[in-house]
Design a protein around this motif. Sequence first.
Motif, PDB file in Angstrom:
ATOM      1  N   PHE A  69       0.874  -1.172   0.000  1.00  0.00           N
ATOM      2  CA  PHE A  69       0.000   0.000   0.000  1.00  0.00           C
ATOM      3  C   PHE A  69       0.913   1.225   0.000  1.00  0.00           C
ATOM      4  O   PHE A  69       1.796   1.329   0.842  1.00  0.00           O
ATOM      5  CB  PHE A  69      -0.902   0.001   1.234  1.00  0.00           C
ATOM      6  N   ASN A  70       0.691   2.123  -0.934  1.00  0.00           N
ATOM      7  CA  ASN A  70       1.653   3.198  -1.167  1.00  0.00           C
ATOM      8  C   ASN A  70       1.083   4.610  -0.976  1.00  0.00           C
ATOM      9  O   ASN A  70       0.922   5.352  -1.931  1.00  0.00           O
ATOM     10  CB  ASN A  70       2.205   3.079  -2.598  1.00  0.00           C
ATOM     11  N   PRO A  71       0.811   5.062   0.262  1.00  0.00           N
ATOM     12  CA  PRO A  71       1.049   4.319   1.497  1.00  0.00           C
ATOM     13  C   PRO A  71      -0.197   3.645   2.070  1.00  0.00           C
ATOM     14  O   PRO A  71      -0.074   2.831   2.977  1.00  0.00           O
ATOM     15  CB  PRO A  71       1.523   5.424   2.438  1.00  0.00           C
ATOM     16  N   SER A  72      -1.408   3.985   1.592  1.00  0.00           N
ATOM     17  CA  SER A  72      -2.614   3.402   2.176  1.00  0.00           C
ATOM     18  C   SER A  72      -3.465   2.774   1.087  1.00  0.00           C
ATOM     19  O   SER A  72      -3.187   2.903  -0.114  1.00  0.00           O
ATOM     20  CB  SER A  72      -3.433   4.476   2.920  1.00  0.00           C
ATOM     21  N   ILE A  73      -4.540   2.123   1.512  1.00  0.00           N
ATOM     22  CA  ILE A  73      -5.434   1.486   0.553  1.00  0.00           C
ATOM     23  C   ILE A  73      -6.182   2.516  -0.285  1.00  0.00           C
ATOM     24  O   ILE A  73      -6.769   2.199  -1.321  1.00  0.00           O
ATOM     25  CB  ILE A  73      -6.429   0.557   1.295  1.00  0.00           C
TER      26      ILE A  73
END
Length: 376
Positions: free
Chosen positions: A116-120
């Motif tokens: 996850f880049n950074p989150s979903i």
Amino acid sequence: MQLVEVHSALNHHRFRAGLDVGLDLAHLPNWFAHFDEALRSSSWFQPYLRRTPHQRWILRDQGKTIGRIMAMHPAVGPSRFGLYSCIDNSEASRALSQAAESWARNRGSRILIGPFNPSIHDECGFLEYSTYPSLYGYPETPKHFIDNLAACGYHRAKRLLTYLQTDERNATRLASRVQPLLDAMPEHGLKLEVAKWSTLGRDVEWVEHLINNCWSSNWGFEPIGKAEARNLVLKVLMFLPTGVLSFVTLHGKPIAISLGVPNANEIASELNPRLGLLNLPQLFLRLRRCQCKHVRVALLGVIPDFQGSQLSLMACIAMLRHLINKGLALGSSSASMGWILEDNQSMLRFLKLYGGEQVMSHLIMAKSLDTLVQEQ
């Protein structure tokens, strides 16, 4: 090989430069990809990272960065990893993944999932296959990322699918079939509204409420906070065409949301790469005018109380028709819809009915951090 925790300014720079690691020359990211990731991975610009404990590592060998990874421990759900890149070397992949696993295990996690880049709510997944050129918001990663992590004990946790709608005739035919329903929207108390500066406060509340409700039961979901909702609305209002963020209300209360995003990769590829960040004013201008052939439908959701109902169908058709008409008016000729979970059968049926064709698949991988526990 030396594993280094990222704390200093120099190592933060090396971490950002690690975006190129493990990629062949034909797929090296351009100036815009580096700029976009710098914003997503910076705590200054990414509210998610300000509220989520995280740690970054780089792997160095003979004076060069050969890999990187970030681990995150959100308040809800298992620990996650992201911003992973590495040369095609199983030993290097193992060193990076073990650092993230140990960090997550020390925080009580029994499973590590990613990337996850950074989150979903941002870029996520490793590219499994694609039959379409570069699209904004979808990672383009080499196959050895998947293979080397699989050798480290990671398995497929979920497949994320992307559909492409290139022929608006299917959408037009479907809209014609349900036109009586759309005409009856006012009678049912339904109204399509768009985000605008004059309703900024309301729109931020609606975005937070709808995202945290429409996808609350989805696999891997993480709720967003007000800061993230405000960040999203501000970026839409500042950089994207008016009307691409829309809502459907029922008697004045929001029940559905959609967001269309122009293909920034396409726009950036047409600018002079030697100018680098000096291209930003022209990029933002073209984004505002949607001067590209492709648009991504990044959000399309209805709150659980109405999912599967006639009101849900009316809301989705109305929002999609609004986005397609908006894109066609500005010159776009195709739209991708994704990502969609592989087991979200109702949405997959709807997209196929709407003329969508599957063109891309990304993998989320997972590893148990407790040999006695296979799933959390």
